[in-house]
Write an enzyme that holds these catalytic residues in place. Structure first.
Site, PDB file in Angstrom:
ATOM      1  N   PRO A  91       0.870  -1.506  -0.254  1.00  0.00           N
ATOM      2  CA  PRO A  91       0.227   0.432   0.193  1.00  0.00           C
ATOM      3  C   PRO A  91       1.180   1.403  -0.511  1.00  0.00           C
ATOM      4  O   PRO A  91       0.167   2.442  -0.251  1.00  0.00           O
ATOM      5  CB  PRO A  91      -0.768  -0.424   0.913  1.00  0.00           C
ATOM      6  CG  PRO A  91      -0.381  -1.542   1.603  1.00  0.00           C
ATOM      7  CD  PRO A  91       1.078  -1.940   1.267  1.00  0.00           C
ATOM      8  N   GLU A 121       0.741  -8.089   8.277  1.00  0.00           N
ATOM      9  CA  GLU A 121       1.344  -6.698   8.086  1.00  0.00           C
ATOM     10  C   GLU A 121       1.992  -6.317   7.025  1.00  0.00           C
ATOM     11  O   GLU A 121       2.149  -5.188   7.172  1.00  0.00           O
ATOM     12  CB  GLU A 121       0.727  -6.182   9.381  1.00  0.00           C
ATOM     13  CG  GLU A 121      -0.002  -6.452  10.106  1.00  0.00           C
ATOM     14  CD  GLU A 121      -1.074  -5.731   9.916  1.00  0.00           C
ATOM     15  OE1 GLU A 121      -1.216  -4.142   9.655  1.00  0.00           O
ATOM     16  OE2 GLU A 121      -1.961  -6.106  10.106  1.00  0.00           O
ATOM     17  N   ARG A 163      -1.252  -8.002 -22.292  1.00  0.00           N
ATOM     18  CA  ARG A 163      -1.687  -7.594 -22.915  1.00  0.00           C
ATOM     19  C   ARG A 163      -0.787  -6.987 -23.767  1.00  0.00           C
ATOM     20  O   ARG A 163      -1.907  -6.726 -25.551  1.00  0.00           O
ATOM     21  CB  ARG A 163      -2.988  -7.067 -22.642  1.00  0.00           C
ATOM     22  CG  ARG A 163      -3.204  -5.985 -21.726  1.00  0.00           C
ATOM     23  CD  ARG A 163      -4.499  -5.450 -21.738  1.00  0.00           C
ATOM     24  NE  ARG A 163      -5.349  -4.989 -22.419  1.00  0.00           N
ATOM     25  CZ  ARG A 163      -5.352  -3.244 -23.092  1.00  0.00           C
ATOM     26  NH1 ARG A 163      -4.594  -2.579 -23.663  1.00  0.00           N
ATOM     27  NH2 ARG A 163      -5.673  -3.109 -24.262  1.00  0.00           N
ATOM     28  N   ASP A 178      -7.481   2.253 -26.717  1.00  0.00           N
ATOM     29  CA  ASP A 178      -8.235   1.971 -25.091  1.00  0.00           C
ATOM     30  C   ASP A 178      -8.315   2.899 -24.311  1.00  0.00           C
ATOM     31  O   ASP A 178      -7.502   4.466 -24.815  1.00  0.00           O
ATOM     32  CB  ASP A 178      -7.396   1.316 -24.406  1.00  0.00           C
ATOM     33  CG  ASP A 178      -6.761  -0.594 -24.998  1.00  0.00           C
ATOM     34  OD1 ASP A 178      -8.325  -0.779 -25.569  1.00  0.00           O
ATOM     35  OD2 ASP A 178      -6.256  -1.155 -25.023  1.00  0.00           O
TER      36      ASP A 178
HETATM   37  C1  JFT Z   1      -1.808  -5.052   0.975  1.00  0.00           C
HETATM   38  C2  JFT Z   1      -2.516  -3.518  -0.957  1.00  0.00           C
HETATM   39  C3  JFT Z   1      -2.511  -3.052  -1.868  1.00  0.00           C
HETATM   40  C4  JFT Z   1      -0.842  -2.694  -3.264  1.00  0.00           C
HETATM   41  C5  JFT Z   1       0.340  -5.563  -0.519  1.00  0.00           C
HETATM   42  C6  JFT Z   1       0.812  -7.226   2.470  1.00  0.00           C
HETATM   43  C7  JFT Z   1      -0.114  -6.966   4.065  1.00  0.00           C
HETATM   44  C8  JFT Z   1      -2.677  -5.727   3.678  1.00  0.00           C
HETATM   45  C9  JFT Z   1      -2.422  -4.315   4.271  1.00  0.00           C
HETATM   46  C10 JFT Z   1      -3.345  -4.126   3.931  1.00  0.00           C
HETATM   47  C11 JFT Z   1      -3.307  -2.584   5.152  1.00  0.00           C
HETATM   48  C12 JFT Z   1      -2.023  -1.873   5.640  1.00  0.00           C
HETATM   49  C13 JFT Z   1      -1.377  -4.013   4.875  1.00  0.00           C
HETATM   50  C14 JFT Z   1      -0.370  -5.514   2.034  1.00  0.00           C
HETATM   51  C15 JFT Z   1      -1.418  -4.434  -0.133  1.00  0.00           C
HETATM   52  C16 JFT Z   1      -3.283  -1.868  -2.285  1.00  0.00           C
HETATM   53  C17 JFT Z   1      -0.342  -4.763  -1.266  1.00  0.00           C
HETATM   54  C18 JFT Z   1       0.301  -6.558   1.644  1.00  0.00           C
HETATM   55  N1  JFT Z   1      -0.789  -5.737   2.911  1.00  0.00           N
HETATM   56  N2  JFT Z   1      -0.217  -3.157   5.492  1.00  0.00           N
HETATM   57  N3  JFT Z   1      -3.548  -3.085  -0.583  1.00  0.00           N
HETATM   58  N4  JFT Z   1      -3.924  -2.301  -1.520  1.00  0.00           N
HETATM   59  N5  JFT Z   1      -3.514  -0.886  -3.300  1.00  0.00           N
HETATM   60  N6  JFT Z   1      -0.188  -3.364  -3.873  1.00  0.00           N
HETATM   61 CL1  JFT Z   1       2.488  -7.637   1.881  1.00  0.00          CL
END
Ligand code: JFT
Length: 238
Positions: A91, A121, A163, A178
């Site tokens: 994130p 996490e 793609r 697109d």
């Molecule tokens: C969330 C993610 C993306 C992307 C990787 C991993 C653990 C859960 C989390 C949620 C909030 C805070 C951890 C992930 C994403 C997105 C990607 C992980 N979590 N900390 N959430 N939203 N756009 N890319 Cl590893």
């Protein structure tokens, strides 16, 4: 293009074997290996997580299984002479956009990406730090919403990149027109699309599309795209 994906849910990525990417796999245009992170643990419970230093809620992914998984992948390059890029969805990463997909797809034959799908996490930060000493590392996010892990983000990124690879879209399918690809600055939505029948539940197809006047059709589509972009995504306009 070659993709290695590490996850505690490798089955989550199996749908990549369907549809457009699946066809590209069958055609040998891309390669895909799915790795189970738990295969790189050594304890009876195949533990991949532990409590966070400094306290706080949830669990953090231990670095050791990630180190061993990456060692194994680096020891098994899909072709000689390639250096992989490690993609870590997070994130906190830089935004993955159509521009990113274009840049990554431009590597085509020489492309090798390792995707690290974490959960909980997140992954112990030393994994990215260590990997940066060995290969390029890209920490990316697909958008501003919270997912429970990186798997769905990797599905999105691989579909967006694949793609664009030469030969992946068949004849009759074009990437040039697109959403996010038309307009001088590369940011314009697509206008509405229609197919047969010409009348359906009392609704008709715009006369101009049936007319066969290709110059008029091009201008009409452009105008519809402008209107739709202004209405739905004013943030895309200069
Ligand atoms: C969330 C993610 C993306 C992307 C990787 C991993 C653990 C859960 C989390 C949620 C909030 C805070 C951890 C992930 C994403 C997105 C990607 C992980 N979590 N900390 N959430 N939203 N756009 N890319 Cl590893």
């Amino acid at each position: 293009m070659f993709y290695d994906i590490v996850s505690i849910f490798p089955e989550y990525l199996e749908p990549l074997k369907l549809s457009l990417v699946g066809k590209a796999l069958d055609d040998g245009l891309i390669g895909l290996r799915l790795w189970q992170l738990r295969d790189f643990t050594h304890d009876r419970h195949r533990t991949v997580d532990d409590t966070p230093y400094g306290g706080g809620p949830g669990m953090v992914m231990k670095p050791e299984p990630w180190g061993e998984a990456l060692d194994a992948i680096l020891a098994a390059p899909p072709a000689p002479g390639l250096t992989p890029t490690l993609v870590v969805p997070t994130p906190n990463g830089r935004r993955f956009t159509q521009r990113t997909a274009e840049e990554w797809s431009a590597r085509a034959e020489q492309g090798w990406f390792i995707f690290a799908c974490g959960r909980y996490e997140g992954i112990d930060s030393r994994v990215s730090e260590w990997a940066r000493g060995v290969m390029p590392v890209e920490e990316v996010s697909i958008g501003d919403y919270v997912l429970p892990g990186g798997e769905s983000a990797v599905l999105v990124m691989i579909e967006a990149v694949s793609r664009l690879l030469p030969g992946v879209l068949g004849n009759g399918e074009s990437v040039t027109d697109d959403s996010f690809s038309i307009g001088e600055d590369g940011t314009l939505l697509e206008g509405p699309v229609f197919t047969k029948p010409p009348e359906w539940r009392g609704l008709t197809v715009p006369e101009i599309l049936v007319s066969g006047h290709h110059g008029n059709i091009r201008r009409w589509r452009r105008e519809e795209a402008e209107l739709r972009t202004q209405r739905m995504r004013p943030d895309l306009r200069p």
